[in-house]
Design an enzyme around this catalytic site. Sequence first.
Site, PDB file in Angstrom:
ATOM      1  N   TRP A  55      35.287  22.504  61.836  1.00  0.00           N
ATOM      2  CA  TRP A  55      35.186  23.866  61.305  1.00  0.00           C
ATOM      3  C   TRP A  55      33.792  24.435  61.473  1.00  0.00           C
ATOM      4  O   TRP A  55      33.600  25.645  61.453  1.00  0.00           O
ATOM      5  CB  TRP A  55      35.579  23.889  59.826  1.00  0.00           C
ATOM      6  CG  TRP A  55      37.049  23.721  59.647  1.00  0.00           C
ATOM      7  CD1 TRP A  55      37.697  22.668  59.099  1.00  0.00           C
ATOM      8  CD2 TRP A  55      38.058  24.647  60.047  1.00  0.00           C
ATOM      9  NE1 TRP A  55      39.046  22.881  59.132  1.00  0.00           N
ATOM     10  CE2 TRP A  55      39.288  24.082  59.708  1.00  0.00           C
ATOM     11  CE3 TRP A  55      38.028  25.892  60.674  1.00  0.00           C
ATOM     12  CZ2 TRP A  55      40.505  24.721  59.959  1.00  0.00           C
ATOM     13  CZ3 TRP A  55      39.229  26.532  60.923  1.00  0.00           C
ATOM     14  CH2 TRP A  55      40.453  25.943  60.564  1.00  0.00           C
ATOM     15  N   PRO A 113      39.163  31.072  67.562  1.00  0.00           N
ATOM     16  CA  PRO A 113      39.619  30.343  68.742  1.00  0.00           C
ATOM     17  C   PRO A 113      40.846  29.487  68.460  1.00  0.00           C
ATOM     18  O   PRO A 113      40.855  28.718  67.505  1.00  0.00           O
ATOM     19  CB  PRO A 113      38.416  29.465  69.078  1.00  0.00           C
ATOM     20  CG  PRO A 113      37.707  29.269  67.785  1.00  0.00           C
ATOM     21  CD  PRO A 113      37.914  30.530  66.999  1.00  0.00           C
TER      22      PRO A 113
END
Length: 1168
Positions: A617, A49
């Site tokens: 993350w 993304p």
Amino acid sequence: MTEKYPEFGQIDYPRLAAEILAYWEHENIFEKSVNNRQGAHAFTFYEGPPSANGTPGIHHVMARTIKDIFCRFKTLQGYQVKRKGGWDTHGLPVELQVEKQLGITKEDIGKTISIAEYNQKCRETVMMYKDQWDDLTRKMGYWVDLKHPYITYEPAYIETLWWLLKQLYNKGLLYKGYTIQPYSPAAGTGLSSHELNLPGTYKTVKDTSVVAQFKVIRNARSEFLFQPEPAGGVFILAWTTTPWTLPSNTALAVGENIRYTVADTYNPYTHVPVRVVLASQLLTKYFSEKGANIDLAGYKPGDKVIPWKAVKEIQGSDLTGIRYEQLMPYLQPLHHAENAFQVVAGDFVTTDEGTGIVHTSPTFGADDFRVARQYNIPPLTVRDEAGNEVPVVDRKGKFVRAIGEKLKEAVEKYGIKTHRVLAADDFYVKNYTNEDESHPDYKSTDVIISIILKEENKAFRVEKYEHTYPHCWRTDKPVLYYPLDSWFIRTTALKDRMAELNRTINWKPESTGTGRFGNWLENLVDWNLSRSRYWGTPLPVWRTADGREEKCIGSIDELREEVNKAIAAGIENPNPDLLLRENLHQLDLHRPYVDEWVLVSETGKPMYRESDLVDVWFDSGAMPYAQWGLNPGLLAQNHSQPFNEGWNGAFPADFISEGVDQTRGWFFTLHALAVLLFDSVAFKNVVSTGLLLDKDGNKMSKRLGNVINPFETLEKYGPDAVRWYMIENAPPWENLRFNLAGVEEVQRKFFGTLFNTYSFFALYANIDGYIKDELNNSSPEALTLLDRWILSRLQELITTVTRAYNEYEPTRAVRAIQEFVCDHLSNWYVRLNRKRFWQPATRGELSADKKAAYDTLFNCLAVTAQLMSPVAPFMAEWLYKNLTDNIRQKAKAHNTPLRFESVHLTTLVQPEAQYRDEELEKSMDYAQRICSMVHALRKSSKIKVRTPLHRILLPVTDDRFAARVRMVENIIKAEVNVKTVEYLDDASGLLIKKAKPNFARLGKMYGARVKDVSAVIQGLSHQEIVQLEKSGSLKKHGFELTPDDLIVSTEDIPGWLVASENQLTVALDVTLTQELKQEGLARDFVNRIQNLRKDMGFAVLDKIAIEVDRKSLANGDGALLMDALNHYNEYIRTETQALSLEICEGLAHAMPVQLDNLVLNINIKLCS
RNA sequence: GGGCUUGUAGCUCAGGUGGUUAGAGCGCUACACUGAUAAUGUAGAGGUCCGUGGUUCGAGUCCACGCAGGCCCA
């Protein structure tokens, strides 16, 4: 609808792309390309993304081209390739951007702006440039589902993250601990690596550095250092630029393989004899050459040169395990004190600076922390009022009282003058209180400690040391490396399994997987998950105030239950109905709302959420699961994979691709979570792409002004040329120097040639009324040699390109396609076949030969369109539709391969073995090389190709060669305009053969004697070679030679014009006869007429009448030309579409035309 | 400092398993060819294959040590 092929004057690539794009969108071609494959094998792709809080750059075009290529290719291969788009929405960059927008700092959050308002602002900002991103995605032709993307801030996404965290928690893989992190005491906050990378953070400062003397304890282990008996103590020298960390020293680190010297000398400050240990390489830094020659015993305090004497040299490993006296015995370790104050081995120790021995303070250095944990060395800590173990420097950057008091005592004891009287609470390790440093008596804590050490015979050298040191970007004060609480994922627990599974992943390039990623996995530390920020996924852990009880929450259902329990226990909470699943979409799981829920512990105490957020993350690494969200039904059943529908069959991914900088980012978090949670890889194939640099190899940056705007570039050159260039130029994992001139070249060369080839096809196909008929392909017998050749090449192309795509080598695929189109199809097949297509006499008639030509060219173009479609989807579509739209209905009716309205819906062609003819390819290769050499010979003798020549001669050294050339003899003759090809063999007596050694063979046979045997071979005469060839062997100078030992060639034919290259030799007969000249003139004349036709703007099929002024034929070769015009009258008229060719007197409107030494007056007229 | 990576013509790049004349495209120069023409052909100029050692009969290719650039991490 017309059945003709569309013709175009010229091509406008950006417009073409826009039209194709509109077509795709109108017809939902992307959706069809997925839905048409319902039930087919899935090929799973994960979209890494992007974050839409910044504008997309040209490098995103690169990254997305790679992704697009393989998804499109796998679709062609028949897989169903679903591609869900996604948005990364959390994290520091967004927060910093909002802070900048609002003109606030982190400290203002919760004060001048509420967390709720702040997070709302983040939510708005993070999608700020979504439109631009979507626009880029569309315009570059990246096919990804933008309508149903996953968005990491959505409650369903966050809830899935919670569930995953809970799984880790239950497995004991989520824990709270501490690490040494950059910390700003002045700001009272930890600093992220991002904050340390801000410009201006690293400043050059002068710090006080100390080489401290650590006194070795004499025991069995250290006894060797005391031999021979020293005059004073034995000390290990360790260097530090942060003397304030010396009171908390608990170990010394040495390099196991470093050499150390033991030397006797005197302490320069106390003048007492000492024996010291330091790295041999660094000896010269501390000892002068002079001092080595002075008698030790003769030293008196005050002597300029301090004598020294090396006693012995030892290995670092000899020192490990040695115990030493605590340097500043102010406090004792709280636990494991028996392990403190010893020498250990550290891999980070170097001999670049200092002494080759590193002072280790586990609470104030990351390496120190690591090595201490490895050897179970305790930190030096104290208990605060609450009984918690804390470091000896507090969060304000000040020594705890216990240390401060000792320092205060020492200051008094040694009469150290300071700018003001220092209390026990005044010892800040750096100047965080803005003390007046210009005061003559100002002394930093570092200096005070240095003085104390000097007084106590514990400092060997004290000096100012200039180095760069990070500073807090907010306060400009030096940062400390400080132990801070954090939540961790215990990635080390499954380190080996991660490495094992990593070996099953296909990395492109391989080195990124084995090296960069693999090596890193081997040195893995636990994943620090905590972030002390506001806009991110909250850690779902609730704890009691004393930290003794905790709960990890795995879903909103679980949270609701717990809240209800808490309410029942009398703890105030917001309305738990907010946590009903039907309200999920409007629930906000971010701070501050999530912190309003207060739970109850087993013992009835309130539990508050840990304030940490989860590393962003984790968000993206969890996308394989979180993109689908939790399924309540499965969740209620305690299913081990309770995700919504899309999950099934979509894990792990077959393919992902991102920049190589993601190796430790997304690639790692995907892999780590998959291994930890499901003992699986997360992806099977990964292409890590290189950097995009400017044309000079510099990084693109706003500062340098070399940023390429992706929208402008796409607009100007069209997406195909940009995509093609990026792939063609270098393999994607290499850095790409992006040069717009290269894009232009690709556009001209590849796309221009392809366009011209199509135009050529369309022009003549329309003239002759050719329409592709899938049910009636030309029979093999109708194919000419050239047809068979290009079709053979086409099969090879299909094989090569398919393999290249399959192996994730797009550059190979693209280069092969380009070579095929430009070199083989356009510059050989079409050029040599022009006459077959262009037959004015039989226009409109489709002979079997013509049809074969059209069928062949059609097939080449159609297959090219398909093979190139993953990389150049627009142009491929354009080509495909132009070629096939006119037969679509019929194709649909008969269910033939061209029934699809888009090339992207078709099925990949398979190479057909029966069309492959490698023998013919070799022949044609000879033809091309022979033609090239004949052209060169013509050039050197200045005879143009239009002038026919009698013959060329080819020396034949083996029979296969002659047979191969005979196959393509006609092509050679036509191409270089010669009448015959003659083959010269030994019998002709004209050949002179030469032999070269075949080293590849000789080397293996003769080894060191290669030189001798090759000299023999090079000395062979023509006769000897012929004899050897005949009898199969030859003995000379002790060597028995066989024909395989040499490479025979003919490089000269006496008396002929000869060209020779790579064992291929051609001779050209340049004798010109009148007949040849005449024929040449006729051809020249045709050329001039054709030029005139074109200049005058006639259409290809226009008929003309030619008149030549007789007077202009009076001079030079005029008579010869006159004969030529008569003799070749019919030929000339056919070629030029002239109904008449006449020689007239006194032409009125004639045009002067240069032809060799003549100026002809010619008139051509259009015949209606 | 560590890991990975790159270095071949002015530029962008090819050069399995070592084989003796290192290639292509672009650019430059000249000459041709061409009803595909913003294309094409031929020729020319242009190379210490980053350096130094080593292995080998033979190294752009294999090994070692350097130098320079890049990425990631300390």
